[in-house]
Design a protein around this motif. Structure first.
Motif, mmCIF file in Angstrom:
data_model
loop_
_atom_site.group_PDB
_atom_site.id
_atom_site.type_symbol
_atom_site.label_atom_id
_atom_site.label_comp_id
_atom_site.label_asym_id
_atom_site.label_seq_id
_atom_site.Cartn_x
_atom_site.Cartn_y
_atom_site.Cartn_z
ATOM 1 N N GLU A 48 22.529 35.423 78.261
ATOM 2 C CA GLU A 48 22.625 33.447 78.577
ATOM 3 C C GLU A 48 23.321 33.852 76.683
ATOM 4 O O GLU A 48 24.315 32.890 76.928
ATOM 5 C CB GLU A 48 21.803 33.124 79.157
ATOM 6 N N ASP A 90 28.702 29.583 89.293
ATOM 7 C CA ASP A 90 28.402 29.706 90.370
ATOM 8 C C ASP A 90 28.845 30.426 90.308
ATOM 9 O O ASP A 90 29.860 31.348 90.578
ATOM 10 C CB ASP A 90 28.710 28.770 91.029
ATOM 11 N N LYS A 106 21.023 35.728 83.304
ATOM 12 C CA LYS A 106 20.590 35.171 82.762
ATOM 13 C C LYS A 106 19.826 35.678 81.312
ATOM 14 O O LYS A 106 19.763 34.912 80.518
ATOM 15 C CB LYS A 106 19.750 34.621 83.555
ATOM 16 N N THR A 137 24.993 25.654 82.230
ATOM 17 C CA THR A 137 24.210 25.257 83.476
ATOM 18 C C THR A 137 24.634 26.083 85.221
ATOM 19 O O THR A 137 25.605 25.970 85.063
ATOM 20 C CB THR A 137 24.704 23.999 84.413
ATOM 21 N N TYR A 138 23.444 26.125 85.658
ATOM 22 C CA TYR A 138 24.508 27.078 87.073
ATOM 23 C C TYR A 138 23.843 26.034 88.609
ATOM 24 O O TYR A 138 24.015 25.279 88.468
ATOM 25 C CB TYR A 138 23.091 28.375 87.132
ATOM 26 N N VAL A 157 23.052 36.827 88.887
ATOM 27 C CA VAL A 157 23.418 35.949 88.372
ATOM 28 C C VAL A 157 21.491 36.278 87.329
ATOM 29 O O VAL A 157 21.492 36.278 86.792
ATOM 30 C CB VAL A 157 22.168 34.768 89.446
#
Length: 1097
Positions: free
Chosen positions: A1055, A1042, A1052, A1068-1069, A1048
Motif C-alpha cells: 500500500e 475495488d 495491502k 480506500t478500499y 487484496v
RNA sequence: GGGCGUAUAGCUCAGUUGGCUAGAGCGCCGCCCUGAUAAGGCGGAGGUCCCAGGUUCAAGUCCUGGUACGCCCA
C-alpha cells in the motif's frame, strides 16, 4: 525501478505550468512559447527560467520560418563565410563549383535533391574551418532558351528569327531566360541552401563570355580545333539543323510512306568478268540522294549471288535474291562471291554531276551492312548519311552536298535545280526508269522523324561544324580521371571512364543565335583565304578599332574588316555565323565565373581544380564531361577532386522519372509547409539516391513522415525533456565531459565515436552513411541513455549526480546539433540556440573528438548489456511472464561476463529481476556447438568439406586435449574452428548474439513476487487513469480501489509503495464515492474499479 | 541496333576475397513497456535472391545466355 517523478516534484514545483500549458502550446505557431529563439540567454536573471519553454509537439515548418528570418536578420550565412579566413593566397579555401541550371522553368524536387547536397557539404567544410564561397550560377544560352522565345514571340524557324531581327530576338532571350530566377531564389532560400545570389555568375555576362572565347582561342592555338562537314538531322522547312533532343520529342517519329527503289550500277569491267557486263543492285528509300551517290558498301563476309539474265550478270546479296524473284525471273545463278572480293571494284557513276570526284564510285567494305533490308549493297551519299560519311571519309572520298538551306537542289544538280528534294523523288525515278537503271519501284512505310515545329519530314544533311579534337587528348583524360574521387566509386571506371575511353571529337558549333559567338573571322573570298581567331576584347579592339560592349549577335557580326592577305583590298574578314554549344560554356565555368585570365589570375591558378561538385549521374555525358575535356585541354588537370553522382527521382510507381512534362509530382510548397524542408533534406540525403541509385518519391507517402517521426521528433523530444526538467529545477547546464557517472561516461564516449564516424563519412562524401550514424546515435541517446537516466533528473535534491546528468545531456545535445547541422540545418539550429541561448550552430567549429572521453570498452559492454536485456525480454515473452512481474534472478554465463558487473543494476531495472548473477561457468548452463571456419577449411579440404559439415550438424565430433577437433574423419586444428554456445535443453535460457554467452532466467514465481507484480500492475492502471482524468503530473489525489479478491492481500502489502507512486494522499478500499473520476478495468483476470479525485482544487 | 547500369521481404535497401539457417529499417499482426517521446522492447507472418544453364565441396555472390526496367548513344 523507482518512479519518483510526481512525488519528487509535487512538493516543490508548484507554480510551474508543467502540464497545464499543453493545450496552449499546441496552438503556438512554433516550437517556443515565446520568441525565445531570438532571445539571448536568460541565465543572468535568476528570477527567470534558464531555458525557453519548448512545445512538445511543435510545427517544424513554423520553426523553419523563424530560423530563416533570424539567419536573414543576423546575416548568419555571410558571417559563416566571413568568419573563416581565406588563408595565405587562399590556402584555406574550399572550392565548390555550382553547376548552373536553366532558369526558364520552375525548380522541382530533382533540383532540390542536388541543392541539398550542394549545401550540406559546404556547411560541413565551413564547420571544419574552411572558407567556402558559394556563388550561384545561371545557364543562360542555348536551344531551350531559344525555343521558349520562339514560342513566346509566336515565330518559328531561322528565317522567321532573321525576319524578326536577331537583335530583337536575342533581347527577348536575354529578358526571358531568367524569368523564374526569383522563384528559384525563394525556393533555394526556403530549403536552407546557403548560396550567394548577389555575386552570381551568368553565362551571358560579357566577362563570362570573354573567358569562353579565351578558352576557344587557347584550343585554336593548340591546334585542337577544326571545321568539318557532318551529317545532322535537318529541318528544311525551318531551315535549321535539329539537335538529337529535338528529334526525340513526342510525335517526332511517325509512319511515313516513301518510295523504295532498286537500281543497277554498272561495274567497270575487269579480268575475270569473262567479257560479260556486271551490274550491282542497290536499294534506297531516298531516291533524291542518288545524284549524290559516291560509293557503295558491301559486307566483307556476306555472300553475294551472281545471276545471269539476258547476257548480263547481276550481283546482289545471296539472302536477298527472293525479294527480286519477279524481276530476276529466268535468271541463272552462275556463282557466288564474298563481299571482300568485290571491294575495290569501280562502277560507272549513275549521274554525271560529280563524275570527277576523287576516289569515288568504288565498292567499299563496311561492317554495318546486312541483308535485312535492300540488296545487301548499300548506296552511299556521304553528304546525307552519317554512316555514309564515315565510310567515305575513311576511303578518301570528299563530301558533296548539292542541297541548299531550304532543301532544294543547288546548281550542281543541273536537272532539278531549285526543286525540293522530296518533290524531286518522282522525276528522278522517272529518269532512272528511262535510263534503264530502275529494277524495282515500290512504296515503303517506315517510322520517320518529323520536325516538331513544321511537321515536315526531316532530312539528313551534312553541315559545316567546328570540332574539338578530343581524340587527341582522350588518353590523357583517362589518366587524369584516376585522380578524381567518384561517389559512387564505380562511376570512375564505369560510366564515366568508359565514356572517356570512347570519346569522340566534340561538335561545338550551333547554327543558332543566342549564345557565345564562335570567335573566328574568315575571308569572304576563297581566292585569298585567311582565318583569324580572337580570344579577348583587347584583340578585337586592336583589329576592328572598337571595343564590343556585348559579344552577342548581331553586334559581333558587325565587326568586319578588309582581308590583310588580299592585295586587291576587296575581300573582307567576316565572322563565321555559328555560336558555341552551351555545354562549352558551362564546361568553362571554373575560369569563366572569375573572368580568368583577365582577372583573378593567381586566385584561379591556385584554386583549380575545384574540391567538390555534385549533379545527377547523367552529367557524366554532360557537365562532368565538358569540364573534363576543357580542364584537360587547357590546363592538363582534372577539373575537380570529388564528385557525387546522385540518382534520379522516380514517380511512386517507379515507371517514369519525375518530370515537369509528366506532371507527376505535387507542389514543393506543400511539402515545405507540412513536413518542412529539413524532413525533405534528410529524406533525400539519407537515401540510396546519394550513392547513385534511384529513388521513388511520393511527397504524400510515409517516407517523409517517417523522417519527422523517427529522426526529427526524437531530437526535439530529447531537447524538450532536457528543458522541461532544467526549467523545473532552475538549473543552467554547462559544457562538461568529466562526469564520473556510468551512463554519462557511456554517452560521452558514444558521442566521441559519433563525432569521429560522422567526420569520416563526411570526409568521404558519404552523406547517406552520415545519416545512418546519426540515426543510430539518436537511438542510443533517447532509448537508452535518457530512458535509463530519467530518475536522476527526477531527484528532489540538487545533487552533484543530478548536475552531472544535466551537464552531460546538455553537452551531448549541443554536440549532436553540431554533428547533424549539415543534414538538419533548421532543427539543429533551433535546438542549439535554445540550449546555448545565442549564436548559431552554423557558426560553430566541428566538434573535436579529443575533447570527449574515449572509452570503447564501456560502449561495447553497454551494447552487451542491451543484448542481454533483449534476450531476457524474449525469454519472458516466451514464458508468458510480463515485465512488471519481478523475477528472482538472471544469470549471464560467458567468458569475461564479470566485466558487466558495474552495469548489473541497469539489467536489473530493465528486465525487472531481483538479482543478476555473472558467471564464467559455461558448462553448467550451456553446451558447445562446433563451428568450422569455412573460408579457411574449404580450400584446404575440398570435397572432404562435406563430411565435416555433416558431422557438425549431427553433433558427431570430438574435442581433444591438445585443442584439436575430429569431425567427419578430419582433424581440425585450433584456429580452424570456433566453439559456440547453445543454451541447454530444459533451462529457460538463450544464447546471446555472437554465441559466446548464455542468459538464464529464473522463472519461479513465488507468492511474494506475484504480489509485487500485482502492486505494480495496479500502479500502472492508476497512472493510466490519472492521465485519462487529465490530472497534472504533480496533482495529489484521493484514491478508491475495488480490486479482485485474490489481489487484496498483495495490494495491502504494498500500500505505501502504491500511494507514493501515484501521489495518493488517501487510499480506500471499495467502490468510488460520488464525484470521483471512475475507471472500470481489469487486474489480472478480475475486475478492477478505480476512483480518483484531485485534491489540487 | 550498340554501350552502361539495375533486378534480394509489402516498401526502401544492405549483403566483403564465393562460406553457417540470406539481413536491416519501415509497414502489418500479437504481446510487453510507458507521466519527455508522434517513441521504445520482444516475437510473428512475409523471400522460387529475375529466368535458364555452367564452374565449385559450397553460388545471392563467379562465368555464359536470356528477360524486364532505367540511362546514354545510334
Amino acid at each position: 525501478m523507482c518512479r519518483r517523478v510526481p512525488s519528487a516534484h509535487g512538493s516543490r514545483v508548484e507554480g510551474y505550468p508543467v502540464g497545464e500549458g499543453r493545450c496552449l502550446q499546441a496552438r503556438r505557431p512554433s516550437g517556443f512559447r515565446q520568441s525565445a529563439v531570438f532571445s539571448p540567454a536568460m541565465s543572468s536573471n535568476p528570477n527567470q527560467q534558464p531555458y525557453p519553454d519548448v512545445d512538445p509537439r511543435p510545427s517544424y515548418p513554423a520553426i523553419e520560418r523563424e530560423i530563416l528570418a533570424r539567419w536573414k536578420e543576423e546575416k548568419t550565412f555571410e558571417q559563416s563565410v566571413a568568419n573563416r579566413p581565406a588563408g595565405k593566397n587562399g590556402s584555406n579555401e574550399y572550392v565548390f563549383y555550382d553547376g548552373p541550371p536553366f532558369a526558364n522553368g520552375l525548380p522541382h524536387y530533382g533540383h532540390f535533391l542536388t541543392s541539398y547536397a550542394k549545401d550540406a557539404v559546404p556547411r560541413y567544410q565551413t564547420m571544419r574551418g574552411r572558407r567556402v564561397e558559394r556563388r550561384f550560377g545561371w545557364d543562360c544560352h542555348g536551344l531551350p532558351a531559344e525555343m521558349a522565345s520562339e514560342k513566346e514571340l509566336g515565330i518559328s524557324g531561322r528565317q522567321a528569327i532573321q525576319d524578326h531581327g536577331i537583335g530583337a530576338f536575342n533581347e527577348h532571350c536575354r529578358s526571358s531566360v531568367l524569368k523564374y530566377a526569383g522563384e528559384w531564389e525563394s525556393y533555394i532560400d526556403r530549403m536552407a541552401r546557403w548560396v550567394d545570389f548577389e555575386d552570381d555568375y551568368k553565362t551571358m555576362d560579357l566577362s563570362y563570355m570573354e573567358s569562353v572565347i579565351w578558352a576557344f582561342k587557347q584550343l585554336w592555338d593548340k591546334g585542337l580545333l577544326y571545321e568539318k562537314h557532318r551529317v545532322m538531322p535537318y529541318s528544311w522547312a525551318a531551315e535549321t539543323p535539329l539537335s538529337n533532343f529535338e528529334t526525340r520529342l513526342d510525335n517526332s517519329y511517325r509512319p511515313r510512306q516513301d518510295p523504295a527503289v532498286t537500281v543497277t550500277l554498272t561495274l567497270v569491267p575487269q579480268d575475270g568478268d569473262q567479257g560479260v557486263p556486271h551490274k550491282i543492285l542497290i536499294w534506297t528509300t531516298t531516291p533524291w540522294t542518288l545524284p549524290s551517290n559516291l560509293a557503295v558498301a558491301v559486307g566483307p563476309d556476306i555472300d553475294y549471288a551472281v545471276l545471269e539474265q539476258d547476257g548480263v550478270r547481276y550481283v546482289l546479296g545471296a539472302a536477298t535474291v527472293g525479294k527480286l524473284q519477279k524481276q530476276l525471273a529466268g535468271a541463272e545463278e552462275v556463282g557466288t562471291v564474298k563481299g571482300r572480293d568485290l571491294v575495290g571494284r569501280s562502277y560507272e557513276p549513275l549521274f554525271p554531276y560529280f563524275a570527277d570526284q576523287e576516289n569515288a564510285f568504288r565498292v567499299l567494305g563496311a561492317d554495318f551492312v546486312d541483308t535485312e533490308e535492300g540488296t545487301g549493297i548499300v548506296h552511299m551519299a556521304p553528304g546525307f548519311g552519317e554512316d555514309d560519311q564515315l565510310i567515305c571519309e575513311a576511303n578518301g572520298i570528299e563530301v558533296v552536298v548539292p542541297v541548299d538551306d531550304s532543301g532544294r537542289f543547288t546548281e550542281e544538280v543541273t536537272d532539278w535545280v531549285g526543286i525540293n528534294v522530296l518533290e524531286a523523288n518522282k522525276p528522278i525515278i522517272k529518269h532512272l526508269k528511262e535510263a534503264g537503271a530502275l529494277v524495282k519501284h515500290e512504296t515503303y512505310e517506315h517510322n520517320y522523324p518529323h520536325c516538331w515545329r513544321t511537321d515536315q519530314p526531316l532530312i539528313y544533311k551534312a553541315l559545316g561544324s567546328w570540332y574539338v579534337r578530343v581524340t587527341d587528348f582522350r588518353d590523357r583524360m583517362v589518366e587524369l580521371n584516376q585522380e578524381i574521387r567518384w561517389i559512387p566509386e564505380h562511376v570512375r571506371d564505369g560510366q564515366f571512364g568508359k565514356w572517356l575511353e570512347g570519346a569522340r571529337d566534340w561538335s561545338i558549333s550551333r547554327n543558332r543565335f543566342w549564345g557565345t559567338p564562335i570567335p573566328i573571322w574568315k575571308s569572304d573570298d576563297p581566292a585569298y583565304p585567311r582565318m583569324d581567331c580572337y580570344g579577348s576584347l583587347d584583340e578585337l579592339e586592336r583589329d576592328f578599332g572598337v571595343r564590343p560592349k556585348d559579344l552577342h549577335r548581331p553586334y559581333i557580326d558587325e565587326l568586319v574588316r578588309p582581308n590583310p592577305d588580299d592585295p586587291t583590298g576587296k575581300s573582307m574578314m567576316r565572322r563565321v555565323p555559328e555560336v558555341l554549344d552551351c555545354w562549352f560554356e558551362s564546361g568553362s565555368m571554373p575560369y569563366a565565373q572569375v573572368h580568368y585570365p583577365f582577372e583573378n589570375k593567381s586566385w584561379f591558378e591556385s584554386h583549380f581544380p575545384g574540391d567538390f561538385i555534385v549533379e545527377y549521374v547523367a552529367q557524366t555525358r554532360g557537365w562532368f564531361y565538358t569540364l573534363m575535356v576543357l580542364g584537360t585541354a587547357l590546363f592538363d588537370r582534372a577539373p575537380f577532386r570529388n564528385c557525387i553522382c546522385h540518382g534520379i527521382l522516380l514517380e511512386p510507381s517507379g515507371e517514369r522519372k519525375l518530370g515537369k512534362r509528366y506532371g507527376n509530382y505535387s507542389s514543393p510548397d506543400e511539402v515545405f509547409e507540412t513536413r518542412g524542408a529539413d524532413a525533405l533534406r534528410w529524406y533525400m540525403m539519407s537515401s540510396p539516391i546519394m550513392r547513385g541509385g534511384n529513388l521513388r518519391f511520393d511527397s504524400g507517402d510515409t517516407g517523409l513522415g517517417d523522417v519527422t517521426r523517427l529522426v526529427i521528433n526524437p531530437i526535439w523530444n530529447a531537447f524538450y525533456f532536457f528543458t522541461l526538467y532544467a526549467n523545473i529545477d532552475g538549473t543552467r547546464a554547462r559544457f562538461r565531459t568529466d562526469s564520473e557517472q556510468l551512463l554519462d561516461r557511456y554517452i560521452l564516449a558514444k558521442t566521441r565515436e559519433l563525432v569521429e564516424t560522422v567526420g569520416a563519412k563526411m570526409d568521404a562524401y558519404d552523406l547517406a552513411g552520415t545519416c545512418q550514424e546519426i540515426t543510430s546515435f539518436i537511438d542510443a541517446l533517447n532509448n537508452w541513455y535518457i530512458r535509463r537516466s530519467r530518475d536522476r533528473f527526477w531527484g528532489a535534491e540538487a545533487t552533484q549526480e543530478k548536475q552531472d546528468a544535466y551537464d552531460t545531456l546538455y553537452t551531448v545535445l549541443v554536440t549532436l546539433c553540431k554533428v547533424a547541422a549539415p543534414m538538419l540545418p533548421f532543427i539543429t539550429d533551433a535546438v542549439f540556440t535554445g540550449l546555448v541561448g545565442e549564436g548559431s550552430v552554423h557558426l560553430e567549429d566541428w566538434p573535436d573528438a579529443e575533447n570527449l572521453p574515449a572509452n570503447h570498452a564501456l560502449v561495447a559492454d553497454m551494447d552487451r548489456v542491451r543484448d542481454v536485456c533483449s534476450v531476457t525480454l524474449a525469454l519472458r515473452e516466451e514464458h508468458g511472464l510480463r515485465t512488471r512481474l519481478p523475477l528472482a534472478s538472471l544469470t549471464v554465463a560467458g567468458r569475461d561476463s564479470a566485466r558487466l558487473e558495474s552495469l548489473a543494476h541497469l539489467m536489473r531495472d530493465e528486465v525487472n529481476v531481483k538479482a543478476v548473477e555473472l558467471t564464467e561457468d559455461l558448462e553448467a548452463h550451456a553446451t558447445f556447438v562446433l563451428a568450422p571456419d569455412r573460408r579457411l577449411l574449404g580450400p584446404k579440404l575440398g570435397k572432404a568439406m562435406k563430411a565435416v559439415l555433416d558431422a557438425t550438424r549431427s553433433g558427431d565430433w570430438t574435442l581433444h586435449d591438445d585443442g584439436t577437433v575430429t569431425a567427419g574423419g578430419q582433424v581440425l586444428d585450433a584456429g580452424e574452428f570456433e566453439l559456440r554456445l547453445e543454451s541447454k535443453e530444459g533451462e529457460t535460457s538463450s544464447a546471446l548474439p555472437g554465441n559466446d554467452a548464455v542468459v538464464v532466467l529464473d522463472v519461479v514465481v513465488t507468492p511474494e513476487l506475484a504480489a509485487e507484480g500485482w502492486a505494480r500492475d495496479l500502479v500502472r492502471k492508476i497512472q493510466q487513469a490519472r492521465k485519462e482524468a487529465d490530472f497534472a503530473v504533480t496533482d495529489r489525489i484521493e484514491l478508491a480501489v475495488d480490486v479482485p479478491e485474490g489481489c487484496v492481500a498483495a495490494v495491502k502489502t504494498h500500500e505505501a509503495y502504491i500511494k507514493e507512486q501515484v501521489l495518493a494522499e488517501t487510499l480506500t478500499y471499495g467502490s468510488p464515492s460520488d464525484g470521483m473520476f471512475t475507471v472500470e478495468t481489469t487486474l489480472g483476470e478480475g475486475a478492477l474499479t478505480l476512483g480518483l479525485r484531485s485534491t489540487a482544487g
